[in-house]
Design an enzyme around this catalytic site. Sequence first.
Site, mmCIF file in Angstrom:
data_model
loop_
_atom_site.group_PDB
_atom_site.id
_atom_site.type_symbol
_atom_site.label_atom_id
_atom_site.label_comp_id
_atom_site.label_asym_id
_atom_site.label_seq_id
_atom_site.Cartn_x
_atom_site.Cartn_y
_atom_site.Cartn_z
ATOM 1 C CG ASN A 43 -1.277 1.181 1.572
ATOM 2 O OD1 ASN A 43 -2.524 1.696 1.271
ATOM 3 N ND2 ASN A 43 -0.686 1.933 2.656
ATOM 4 C CE1 TYR A 53 -0.750 8.158 -6.228
ATOM 5 C CE2 TYR A 53 -2.443 8.142 -7.694
ATOM 6 C CZ TYR A 53 -2.091 7.937 -6.438
ATOM 7 O OH TYR A 53 -2.805 7.337 -5.475
ATOM 8 C CB ILE A 79 -9.158 7.462 0.349
ATOM 9 C CG1 ILE A 79 -9.793 6.476 -0.727
ATOM 10 C CG2 ILE A 79 -9.655 7.021 1.776
ATOM 11 C CD1 ILE A 79 -10.922 6.069 -0.875
ATOM 12 C CB THR A 106 -5.293 9.438 3.616
ATOM 13 O OG1 THR A 106 -4.896 10.120 2.085
ATOM 14 C CG2 THR A 106 -6.233 8.358 3.434
HETATM 15 P P1 NAP Z 1 -0.555 8.275 3.316
HETATM 16 O O1 NAP Z 1 -1.797 8.602 4.725
HETATM 17 O O2 NAP Z 1 0.162 9.447 3.046
HETATM 18 O O3 NAP Z 1 0.088 7.437 3.797
HETATM 19 C C1 NAP Z 1 1.110 6.461 3.064
HETATM 20 C C2 NAP Z 1 2.434 6.064 3.890
HETATM 21 O O4 NAP Z 1 3.181 5.341 3.226
HETATM 22 C C3 NAP Z 1 3.041 6.990 4.931
HETATM 23 O O5 NAP Z 1 3.038 6.696 6.292
HETATM 24 C C4 NAP Z 1 4.210 7.436 4.130
HETATM 25 O O6 NAP Z 1 5.253 7.769 4.986
HETATM 26 C C5 NAP Z 1 4.377 5.731 3.630
HETATM 27 N N1 NAP Z 1 5.543 5.763 2.483
HETATM 28 C C6 NAP Z 1 5.799 6.454 1.658
HETATM 29 N N2 NAP Z 1 6.930 6.182 1.056
HETATM 30 C C7 NAP Z 1 7.444 4.858 1.455
HETATM 31 C C8 NAP Z 1 8.174 4.171 0.987
HETATM 32 N N3 NAP Z 1 9.122 4.472 0.139
HETATM 33 N N4 NAP Z 1 8.465 3.004 1.786
HETATM 34 C C9 NAP Z 1 7.514 2.718 2.833
HETATM 35 N N5 NAP Z 1 6.583 3.651 3.088
HETATM 36 C C10 NAP Z 1 6.465 4.868 2.526
HETATM 37 O O7 NAP Z 1 -1.316 8.048 1.995
HETATM 38 P P2 NAP Z 1 -2.693 7.413 1.834
HETATM 39 O O8 NAP Z 1 -3.769 8.252 0.988
HETATM 40 O O9 NAP Z 1 -2.964 6.340 3.002
HETATM 41 O O10 NAP Z 1 -2.207 6.294 0.585
HETATM 42 C C11 NAP Z 1 -1.931 4.856 0.867
HETATM 43 C C12 NAP Z 1 -1.890 4.322 -0.811
HETATM 44 O O11 NAP Z 1 -3.166 4.645 -1.167
HETATM 45 C C13 NAP Z 1 -0.954 4.933 -1.601
HETATM 46 O O12 NAP Z 1 -0.460 3.805 -2.482
HETATM 47 C C14 NAP Z 1 -1.980 5.933 -2.571
HETATM 48 O O13 NAP Z 1 -1.342 5.998 -3.812
HETATM 49 C C15 NAP Z 1 -3.222 5.011 -2.430
HETATM 50 N N6 NAP Z 1 -4.246 5.831 -2.969
HETATM 51 C C16 NAP Z 1 -4.850 6.824 -2.086
HETATM 52 C C17 NAP Z 1 -5.709 7.517 -2.695
HETATM 53 C C18 NAP Z 1 -6.270 8.719 -1.683
HETATM 54 O O14 NAP Z 1 -7.145 9.363 -2.297
HETATM 55 N N7 NAP Z 1 -5.792 8.986 -0.604
HETATM 56 C C19 NAP Z 1 -6.695 7.032 -3.643
HETATM 57 C C20 NAP Z 1 -6.307 6.025 -4.479
HETATM 58 C C21 NAP Z 1 -5.088 5.128 -3.916
HETATM 59 P P3 NAP Z 1 5.591 9.302 4.892
HETATM 60 O O15 NAP Z 1 4.399 9.906 5.426
HETATM 61 O O16 NAP Z 1 6.578 9.465 5.796
HETATM 62 O O17 NAP Z 1 5.622 9.615 3.474
#
Ligand code: NAP
Length: 254
Positions: free
Chosen positions: A90, A157, A190, A192
């Site tokens: 993720n 992305y 989402i 976040t």
């Molecule tokens: P988030 O709250 O920013 O959480 C992402 C986590 O991944 C953070 O703790 C981040 O750490 C960590 N991370 C970043 N780079 C990393 C690395 N190289 N190795 C290990 N961990 C790492 O984001 P989220 O919205 O929950 O997103 C999670 C996933 O869902 C992502 O793949 C995103 O593309 C996908 N997604 C999100 C959405 C949305 O609208 N939010 C929609 C579709 C898909 P740091 O904070 O220190 O960078």
Amino acid sequence: MVSFSDAVALVTGAGSGIGRAAALEFADRGASVVVADVDTEGSEETVAQIEDGGGDAIFVETDVTDPEATDSMVETAVDEFGRLDYAFNNAGIGGEQATVDRYDPDEWRAVIDVNLVGVFNCMRSELGRMQDQEEGGVIVNNSSVLGKVGFATSSGYSAAKHGVLGLTKSAALENGETGVRINAVCPGFIDTPLLAEGGMSSGSEAREQIESRHAMNRLGTPEEIANAVVWLCDDDASFVTGEALGVDGGYLSQ
Ligand code: NAP
């Protein structure tokens, strides 16, 4: 509620957002959880929340762009809990927002490195272990609605997330008979920290515009994605592999 008692679940990016929600959901259903992330503080908070709820979890500091780190992440999971049943790959970043002609090449490569190469590194490390287990395993990769359609100013992305679907389908074909199922979720937008960092904080015009692109006219919650992830891991989804499951409030139905 389905029970995952005695199972072991690994979640990357579990220190925040969707990853934390998935880690908590796996724990609520009885699994021991490996919280893997670069963010120590957020991860320790996730582990604390799981332990407060009576669950079992460890933090393994892991940068998914490093294949040695993902190997060590899986080794630690197995050393600690004896097996690895479910993996939710993720971890991801939003990256720069710019049109292709103005996109910084290093920034573009960085998004691909975390969001696509990172998923490959995790799968490579997880698959060997799961294939060796009699019970097999389940991998869920986090793509996005932007893995199915483009988004102006998010080419890196979107390209990475399209790539995650190709990777998911190819690995599902390779593992059809190994006992390892591999699927992806494609969340809509989402609520976040990643979204807020992308300029879509609560009440902003950008956020209202994004909400209106979903048939349900709202953002999703991390828990709604976590529920889909655990369903894909459960035996109820025993004939589901190579799927890119939209969890998007109707975003892609237009
Ligand atoms: P988030 O709250 O920013 O959480 C992402 C986590 O991944 C953070 O703790 C981040 O750490 C960590 N991370 C970043 N780079 C990393 C690395 N190289 N190795 C290990 N961990 C790492 O984001 P989220 O919205 O929950 O997103 C999670 C996933 O869902 C992502 O793949 C995103 O593309 C996908 N997604 C999100 C959405 C949305 O609208 N939010 C929609 C579709 C898909 P740091 O904070 O220190 O960078």
